[in-house]
Design a protein around this motif. Sequence first.
Motif, short mmCIF file in Angstrom:
data_model
loop_
_atom_site.label_atom_id
_atom_site.label_comp_id
_atom_site.label_asym_id
_atom_site.label_seq_id
_atom_site.Cartn_x
_atom_site.Cartn_y
_atom_site.Cartn_z
N CYS A 1 -13.26 2.37 -4.23
CA CYS A 1 -12.45 3.59 -4.08
C CYS A 1 -13.32 4.84 -4.12
N GLU B 1 0.84 -1.21 0.00
CA GLU B 1 0.00 0.00 0.00
C GLU B 1 0.87 1.25 0.00
N TYR C 1 -2.50 3.11 -4.17
CA TYR C 1 -2.75 1.68 -4.39
C TYR C 1 -2.82 0.99 -3.04
N LYS D 1 -3.96 -1.96 -10.78
CA LYS D 1 -3.99 -1.97 -9.31
C LYS D 1 -3.89 -0.57 -8.71
N ALA D 2 -3.70 0.44 -9.55
CA ALA D 2 -3.58 1.82 -9.07
C ALA D 2 -4.86 2.58 -9.35
N GLY E 1 -0.90 -3.62 -4.27
CA GLY E 1 0.25 -3.74 -5.14
C GLY E 1 1.02 -5.03 -4.88
N ARG F 1 -11.70 -4.74 -11.79
CA ARG F 1 -11.43 -3.30 -11.88
C ARG F 1 -12.68 -2.49 -11.56
#
Length: 324
Positions: free
Chosen positions: A279, A63, A86, A104-105, A89, A272
């Motif tokens: 997020c 992270e 992230y 992943k970001a 990661g 995703r």
Amino acid sequence: MARQIQFAQTGGPEVLEVADVTPRDPGPGEIRIANRAVGLNFIDIYIRSGLYPANLPSGLGTEGAGVVDAVGDGVDDFAEGDRVAYAQGPLGAYADFITMDAEKAIALPEAIDFETAAGGMLKGLTVQYLIRQTYAIGEGDTILFHAAAGGVGSIACQWAHALGAHVIGTVSNEDKASIAQRNGAWMTIDYTRESVPERVLELTDGAGVPVVYDSVGKDTWSDSLACLSKRGLMVSFGNASGPVEGVNLVELNKGGSLFVTRPSLGGYADTRERFEMMCDDFFAVLESGEVKINIGQRFGLEEAGKAQEALANRETTGSTILTL
């Protein structure tokens, strides 16, 4: 050259070493991030100690937050200079640079600084799946959350309070009780002086709670089950005191047809689309001010072992980060 924390054998904090490495260029679909801050989590300790296996020698940490330093072929969503964060990661976040799959970001809103993102991404997304998906708490719910003054607990108390729930939080001393209460906990229980099940039953007029969120593991398993109402849900999402073993299904029956789940961030943010949704939800409560990330401790990269030791000994409050 850049710095990276590595370990060649499992063990205590002393196995962590600072190594000089050449940051890897990003391949197709990858980006390289110049970290500005890195988050510490209990899972890092599990990996370092060997509870969760890793291919050795290995980096550590998953992270962080920083700026895109280089972009590989086929990456359209990020450009050099973009602010990103992230939480999932590859092992190796304890470093000046990390190269990872761009998927992943996530783009970091300007209103959220790097330290907040590094100290909050994994914990915030964990709280998101716990209270918004695993058991979607709502107005008037009374819940039990262990380690209420810790990094995950601090976020959970705030977010649950914003949703109208009553949080009963377990803590180990008066200072941590004050922290949990400032973050919105309705009541706290000092587990070093009080029986958690007895106090929960007192606070709920004998009914118990519909859900218990337990990151402690072995030491709190039985008490957590005893706090549940009929058909209640035990959410075991961590192993701070060691893994839960020898689960007896008869206990669930005797407790009132109880449910148990062992969720993980990877099990929820597995696409995703779901990652972006989670997020967005977390960033929204940060930007609204309903949730604030308390950075309780800051350590330099070279102090990673010391930072992990403080985390393992429950000497920390809020989130702990490495600064670069």
